[in-house]
Scaffold this motif. Sequence first.
Motif, PDB file in Angstrom:
ATOM      1  N   UNK A 194      30.102  67.601  68.219  1.00  0.00           N
ATOM      2  CA  UNK A 194      30.633  68.926  67.885  1.00  0.00           C
ATOM      3  C   UNK A 194      29.967  69.562  66.670  1.00  0.00           C
ATOM      4  N   UNK A 195      29.545  68.757  65.704  1.00  0.00           N
ATOM      5  CA  UNK A 195      28.878  69.337  64.533  1.00  0.00           C
ATOM      6  C   UNK A 195      27.600  70.058  64.940  1.00  0.00           C
ATOM      7  N   UNK A 196      26.786  69.404  65.753  1.00  0.00           N
ATOM      8  CA  UNK A 196      25.531  70.029  66.176  1.00  0.00           C
ATOM      9  C   UNK A 196      25.794  71.246  67.052  1.00  0.00           C
ATOM     10  N   UNK A 197      26.821  71.161  67.883  1.00  0.00           N
ATOM     11  CA  UNK A 197      27.181  72.301  68.726  1.00  0.00           C
ATOM     12  C   UNK A 197      27.547  73.507  67.859  1.00  0.00           C
ATOM     13  N   UNK A 198      28.279  73.269  66.790  1.00  0.00           N
ATOM     14  CA  UNK A 198      28.654  74.340  65.868  1.00  0.00           C
ATOM     15  C   UNK A 198      27.442  74.881  65.108  1.00  0.00           C
ATOM     16  N   UNK A 199      26.547  73.989  64.669  1.00  0.00           N
ATOM     17  CA  UNK A 199      25.329  74.438  63.973  1.00  0.00           C
ATOM     18  C   UNK A 199      24.465  75.299  64.895  1.00  0.00           C
ATOM     19  N   UNK A 200      24.317  74.868  66.140  1.00  0.00           N
ATOM     20  CA  UNK A 200      23.519  75.643  67.099  1.00  0.00           C
ATOM     21  C   UNK A 200      24.140  77.018  67.336  1.00  0.00           C
ATOM     22  N   UNK A 201      25.467  77.042  67.418  1.00  0.00           N
ATOM     23  CA  UNK A 201      26.163  78.317  67.620  1.00  0.00           C
ATOM     24  C   UNK A 201      25.975  79.234  66.419  1.00  0.00           C
ATOM     25  N   UNK A 202      26.060  78.663  65.225  1.00  0.00           N
ATOM     26  CA  UNK A 202      25.873  79.463  64.012  1.00  0.00           C
ATOM     27  C   UNK A 202      24.463  80.046  63.964  1.00  0.00           C
ATOM     28  N   UNK A 203      23.482  79.264  64.360  1.00  0.00           N
ATOM     29  CA  UNK A 203      22.101  79.765  64.374  1.00  0.00           C
ATOM     30  C   UNK A 203      21.980  80.952  65.322  1.00  0.00           C
ATOM     31  N   UNK A 204      22.583  80.849  66.492  1.00  0.00           N
ATOM     32  CA  UNK A 204      22.496  81.949  67.455  1.00  0.00           C
ATOM     33  C   UNK A 204      23.161  83.216  66.918  1.00  0.00           C
ATOM     34  N   UNK A 205      24.345  83.072  66.323  1.00  0.00           N
ATOM     35  CA  UNK A 205      25.054  84.231  65.770  1.00  0.00           C
ATOM     36  C   UNK A 205      24.247  84.855  64.638  1.00  0.00           C
ATOM     37  N   UNK A 206      23.729  84.014  63.756  1.00  0.00           N
ATOM     38  CA  UNK A 206      22.976  84.511  62.604  1.00  0.00           C
ATOM     39  C   UNK A 206      21.729  85.263  63.046  1.00  0.00           C
ATOM     40  N   UNK A 207      21.010  84.726  64.016  1.00  0.00           N
ATOM     41  CA  UNK A 207      19.791  85.378  64.496  1.00  0.00           C
ATOM     42  C   UNK A 207      20.105  86.672  65.254  1.00  0.00           C
ATOM     43  N   UNK A 208      21.203  86.663  65.970  1.00  0.00           N
ATOM     44  CA  UNK A 208      21.546  87.831  66.793  1.00  0.00           C
ATOM     45  C   UNK A 208      22.145  88.963  65.976  1.00  0.00           C
TER      46      UNK A 208
END
Length: 200
Positions: free
Chosen positions: A10-24
């Motif tokens: 779940x930690x990596x899933x959250x980090x990946x999601x944060x990266x997508x939101x930040x870039x978008x």
Amino acid sequence: MPTGVHIRDPRQQLFDAAERVLLRAGPSALTSRAVTDEAGCAKGVLHRHFADFDDFLAELVRGRVARVEQQAALLRDFAGIGTVVGNLTGALEELFDAFALALVGLVIFRDELRARLRGAAPGPGLPVFTEAGAMIAAYLTEERAMGRIAADADVDTLALSLVGAGHLLFAGRAAGAPETDEVERVVATVVADVVQRRLL
């Protein structure tokens, strides 16, 4: 996500999601709700793994810092191989990807995050870029020891110059990253004196 459904890493899933939101959508859109919605999980998942949202963001930044430190070891291995300008050009192109630039924007945007990161590693500069400067200085130190740049080269100042120039070159470009020859031209200009003087 329904309660009781197991999330792998779940930690990596959250980090990946944060990266997508930040870039978008940029740092102002990066909230705990936006991250958990993007990850497709309940908000409580984030709070089970991190003390609070700034703790989560600090770990996100530290993950990129760790990547820069890995890159530093690889760059040092290139000392004495290829050209100094070519090696530095490749390092800057790898360093200044969209996510690294967005993370620096995030650190500037969030006072509490900046304070936490500074408390863990006191000193001037911004996380990611500070480590990038250390990476380039370490590489140039190796090249200086091998005689491929001038013996009196001020590697710390050269590193600061390259990180600063790289940031200006890569940041805020609507058309994407600069071409390699553009990056190479900037690098060659910054290090021209110390490369040429070692030949004299």
